[in-house]
Design an enzyme around this catalytic site. Structure first.
Site, PDB file in Angstrom:
ATOM      1  N   ASP A 199      22.373 -35.908  13.791  1.00 13.19           N
ATOM      2  CA  ASP A 199      21.102 -36.283  14.402  1.00 13.19           C
ATOM      3  C   ASP A 199      21.275 -37.504  15.301  1.00 13.19           C
ATOM      4  OD1 ASP A 199      18.407 -36.967  14.936  1.00 13.19           O
ATOM      5  OD2 ASP A 199      17.763 -36.182  13.003  1.00 13.19           O
ATOM      6  N   HIS A 206      17.876 -32.186  15.915  1.00 17.70           N
ATOM      7  CA  HIS A 206      16.657 -32.847  15.460  1.00 17.70           C
ATOM      8  C   HIS A 206      15.422 -31.948  15.583  1.00 17.70           C
ATOM      9  CE1 HIS A 206      14.471 -36.533  14.449  1.00 17.70           C
ATOM     10  NE2 HIS A 206      13.596 -36.234  15.386  1.00 17.70           N
ATOM     11  N   SER A 224      10.333 -35.907  11.987  1.00 20.63           N
ATOM     12  CA  SER A 224      10.799 -37.125  12.645  1.00 20.63           C
ATOM     13  C   SER A 224       9.924 -38.322  12.254  1.00 20.63           C
ATOM     14  CB  SER A 224      10.829 -36.897  14.162  1.00 20.63           C
ATOM     15  OG  SER A 224      11.488 -37.951  14.825  1.00 20.63           O
TER      16      SER A 224
END
Length: 436
Positions: free
Chosen positions: A386, A414, A144
């Site tokens: 996502d 995610h 991320s």
């Protein structure tokens, strides 16, 4: 250096000293903490290093409980370094408890301006040279926001990198904060509709909760205030693999049964407190929009973009939905000014956050020209649905970074790296090596 043993792992503590401002290396210094992880019996092997960059911003590195999650796969090939990025965990933490020592809100904002991806990457380079060696490269795994940092790394310090693995973290190189949220709200709405299709009974219960809070906000056990907007922000969890189910179980226990009027249960309020409080990661709120600030893209700064852009999506106005029959929509990964009034962990930082939102001329975080001639092997997992990172942005970036291979999948959300039992990491490792 403290050394600890857990089942399947040997853990070693490391502490490093780095400049607060890498542009002034002889100025103020801060401490950075990292935890080395290696498989038992391989402590003295010459293994390549894998630096793990956690999501966030503001998230400390994982605290392993033995060989869990993706670590067993990583430890087959690497010596892993779990980094607490500056301001998080044990790395000169920045919070309402520590920041007042910096001075007033302006001084705090100036201090925190050094806590973005560009500074994190420079920290990593200081650590690499001291721990691995000036001429030795290491591998990076970015989850991320950690993937955003990895792209910054490739932009400005690629000479330190052997290979890069990214999961759910290819940023839009030229996307402003406004662009990010204009793309995000429709994705969040889609996640809401999927949740309500899965759990249609939640529609009415959520409406009842919002109606009750609209009449009288509730006090949370930690001193926070539960308003309709704060309740909506529980939608942050809809972007994880089991988030919809977790939200449903929370909602179904919202009310005390057998009451003559609706009363929110203590268990519900306690659980909500755990989801909403930023006490454990205040920088996530304070610096979230700053992660998108680049002078060449948005020289005027970010200016509470999520709040401003939300006005273009009236379907997220909870009170307006109560007037009709449509379901109340939760929000997602969006930070709003009111959070700095409802959360005791953030309220002392309200003025600081305001100054950061107004801050102009943030340095650029990516160098598209350098990325276009990149020679470091990169493999990136892009999650097709996502909620947190826009797939279109990720694919556009993937097309512009030389030597990058993508794996687009809807098998995971995610949090695929964490929940896949090493499968996501294994595929990326094999991709970056050219095995698949």
């Amino acid at each position: 250096m403290a050394v600890h043993r857990q089942p399947g792992t040997v853990l070693t503590d490391h502490t490093f000293t780095v400049p607060l401002d890498h542009g002034a290396p002889d100025g103020e210094q801060i401490e950075i903490y990292a935890r080395e992880v290696v498989a038992p019996g391989r402590e003295h092997d010459r293994l390549p290093w894998l630096l793990y960059l956690q999501g966030g911003p503001g998230g400390r590195s994982p605290r392993p409980l033995g060989a869990d999650g993706w670590l067993p796969r990583a430890l087959q090939d690497y010596r892993v370094l779990l980094l607490d990025q500056r301001g998080t965990g044990r790395s000169s933490p920045a919070s309402r408890q520590t920041l007042p020592a910096r001075g007033d809100a302006a001084a705090q904002a100036d201090y925190l301006a050094h806590f973005r991806a560009d500074s994190i990457v420079r920290d990593c380079e200081v650590i690499r040279r001291g721990l691995v060696g000036e001429d030795e490269r290491w591998s990076v795994l970015g989850q991320s926001f950690g993937g955003f940092c990895a792209i910054t790394y490739l932009s400005f310090a690629a000479e330190g990198l052997r290979e890069v693995l990214i999961t759910g973290g290819l940023p839009g190189l030229r996307s402003s904060a406004d662009d990010v949220y204009r793309a995000a709200y429709p994705r969040i709405e889609h996640k809401n509709l999927a949740h309500y299709e899965r759990y249609p009974d939640d529609i009415q219960v959520v409406r009842e909760i919002v109606r009750l809070l609209d009449g009288s906000e509730a006090a949370l056990p930690g001193g926070g205030r539960l308003t309709p907007e704060a309740f909506q922000s529980l939608g942050l969890m809809l972007g994880s693999g089991n988030g919809s189910h977790t939200l449903h179980y929370l909602i179904e226990d919202a009310f005390v049964p057998g009451q003559s009027r609706p009363v929110l249960s203590d268990s519900f309020l306690s659980e909500v407190q755990g989801h909403l409080s930023f006490a454990g990661n205040p920088l996530y709120a304070v610096l979230h929009e700053a992660t998108y600030g680049q002078r060449s893209v948005s020289p005027d700064g970010t200016g509470w973009a999520a709040e401003r852009v939300r006005g273009s999506f009236p379907q997220f106005e909870a009170r307006g939905r109560l007037a009709g029959e449509e379901p109340v929509l939760f929000t997602g990964e969006t930070i709003h000014p009111w959070m700095f009034t409802t959360d005791p962990a953030l309220s002392p930082l309200r003025e600081t956050a305001e100054l950061l939102a107004r801050r102009e001329q943030w340095p650029d975080l990516y160098d598209p020209a350098q990325l276009a001639r990149n020679e470091v092997p990169v493999a990136a997992a892009i999650y097709h649905d996502d909620m947190y990172v826009d797939t279109a942005d990720s694919l556009a970036t993937a097309r512009t970074v030389r030597n990058l291979r993508t794996w687009v999948t809807d098998e995971y959300e995610h949090d695929g790296l964490r929940v896949s039992g090493g499968q996501v990491l294994d595929r990326l490792v094999r991709m970056v090596r050219g095995e698949i």
